[in-house]
Design an enzyme around this catalytic site. Structure first.
Site, PDB file in Angstrom:
ATOM      1  N   ASP A   1       0.736  -1.171   0.069  1.00  0.00           N
ATOM      2  CA  ASP A   1       0.037  -0.020   0.098  1.00  0.00           C
ATOM      3  C   ASP A   1       0.863   1.360  -0.011  1.00  0.00           C
ATOM      4  O   ASP A   1       1.349   1.634   1.002  1.00  0.00           O
ATOM      5  CB  ASP A   1      -0.907   0.184   1.017  1.00  0.00           C
ATOM      6  CG  ASP A   1      -2.080   0.943   0.966  1.00  0.00           C
ATOM      7  OD1 ASP A   1      -2.003   1.659   0.178  1.00  0.00           O
ATOM      8  OD2 ASP A   1      -2.948   1.095   2.050  1.00  0.00           O
ATOM      9  N   ALA A   2       1.178   1.829  -1.096  1.00  0.00           N
ATOM     10  CA  ALA A   2       2.018   2.990  -1.366  1.00  0.00           C
ATOM     11  C   ALA A   2       1.350   4.108  -2.040  1.00  0.00           C
ATOM     12  O   ALA A   2       1.856   5.123  -1.857  1.00  0.00           O
ATOM     13  CB  ALA A   2       3.313   2.482  -2.146  1.00  0.00           C
ATOM     14  N   LYS A   3       0.336   3.874  -2.954  1.00  0.00           N
ATOM     15  CA  LYS A   3      -0.539   4.944  -3.569  1.00  0.00           C
ATOM     16  C   LYS A   3       0.393   5.952  -4.368  1.00  0.00           C
ATOM     17  O   LYS A   3       0.181   6.944  -4.196  1.00  0.00           O
ATOM     18  CB  LYS A   3      -1.284   5.790  -2.326  1.00  0.00           C
ATOM     19  CG  LYS A   3      -2.218   4.767  -1.573  1.00  0.00           C
ATOM     20  CD  LYS A   3      -3.116   5.762  -0.689  1.00  0.00           C
ATOM     21  CE  LYS A   3      -4.280   4.803   0.031  1.00  0.00           C
ATOM     22  NZ  LYS A   3      -3.458   3.851   1.074  1.00  0.00           N
ATOM     23  N   ARG A   4       1.249   5.229  -4.872  1.00  0.00           N
ATOM     24  CA  ARG A   4       2.204   6.130  -5.920  1.00  0.00           C
ATOM     25  C   ARG A   4       1.342   6.597  -7.016  1.00  0.00           C
ATOM     26  O   ARG A   4       0.171   6.213  -7.418  1.00  0.00           O
ATOM     27  CB  ARG A   4       3.366   5.165  -6.390  1.00  0.00           C
ATOM     28  CG  ARG A   4       4.077   4.567  -5.305  1.00  0.00           C
ATOM     29  CD  ARG A   4       4.583   5.518  -4.264  1.00  0.00           C
ATOM     30  NE  ARG A   4       5.658   4.890  -3.628  1.00  0.00           N
ATOM     31  CZ  ARG A   4       6.213   5.325  -2.401  1.00  0.00           C
ATOM     32  NH1 ARG A   4       5.693   6.773  -2.059  1.00  0.00           N
ATOM     33  NH2 ARG A   4       7.222   5.020  -1.713  1.00  0.00           N
TER      34      ARG A   4
END
Length: 270
Positions: A93-96
């Site tokens: 979960d990094a939401k890049r």
């Protein structure tokens, strides 16, 4: 094995739609563990060992590791899953979401440095910012669509030619971005009506669903709104309610009990 195949196999093998979010807050770790990277890794390993047969995925949130300089604990946590429970997919979960050359590096970070099976991304900058992730055909790309937070409506519900923006995002991902069959959508459990609308638009595209447990999403409404015809299609994440079910030395056992309860509750409505 490609991500979609690995996820489908995990759904079936463990009869579970539950994803455990690995969000280790050093200040909330049990007192007998150290408040450093070593304590975080020990905590994660115990949670993973206690829940691996009850889940369809794990979702480590990169911010909880980066904030305290524990990126190596993140890498080792994922490596622990891949070594000991290789059938369980890991969603980073990094939401890049950035321009192409930077997105290339973020894809290397997620898939090569950390060896995640999938990563969350933000679609705001459009297809070229997603393409470095999408071209990794064996990896999953999990696109924010209608999120669980109260402020989601500020932009995601904006009217676009008579339709909310999140519907346009969902259709673009399903019809234009999913050529490698490696996309998912993030849809909050707190908005079952929106989940149902998106399911009707995108068919069997899988959904990552945060918002149960501490955020109060209604499990029955969510499952009935988002399940596919075969009773799958959902990766339902719970983090705090499972991780911090106990603050004592029995934390892993308590986490297992909470995970089992959530799995059984979800399965009652599949």
């Amino acid at each position: 094995m490609r991500f979609a195949e690995k996820l489908a196999a995990a759904w079936a093998a463990n009869d579970s739609l539950v994803c455990v979010g690995l969000d280790p807050d050093p200040q909330r770790l049990p007192a007998h563990l150290s408040r450093d990277a070593a304590g975080i890794l020990a905590f994660n390993r115990a949670i993973i060992d206690a829940t691996h047969d009850l889940v369809c995925a794990y979702k480590p949130q990169i911010a909880y590791f980066a904030a305290c300089g524990a990126e190596e604990a993140l890498r080792e946590s994922i490596a622990y899953i891949r070594c000991n429970y290789p059938a369980i997919p890991v969603i980073l979960d990094a939401k890049r979401g950035d321009i192409g050359s930077t997105a290339e590096q973020y894809a290397v970070e997620a898939f090569d440095r950390y060896a995640a099976d999938a990563v969350t991304i933000n679609p705001y900058m459009g297809h070229d910012s997603a393409e470095p992730f999408l071209r990794r055909a064996d990896k999953g790309v999990v696109v924010l669509c209608r999120t669980s937070n109260p402020g989601a409506a500020d932009f995601q519900d904006l009217d676009v030619d008579g339709r909310p923006l999140y519907e346009i995002v969902a259709e673009n991902v399903a019809r234009k971005w999913n050529a490698n069959n490696n996309c998912m959508l993030v849809l909050g459990a707190t908005w079952p009506e929106q989940v149902a609308r998106v399911r009707a638009l995108v068919g069997d595209l899988p959904f990552l669903v945060p918002g149960v447990g501490a955020q109060g999403g209604d499990v029955e409404k969510l499952v009935r709104a988002g399940r596919t015809a075969d009773g799958a299609g959902l990766v339902i994440n719970s983090s705090r309610a499972i991780l911090y079910a106990s603050s004592g030395e029995d934390f892993a056992e308590a986490a297992r009990n909470e995970t089992r309860k959530l799995r059984d509750l979800i399965n009652a409505y599949r």
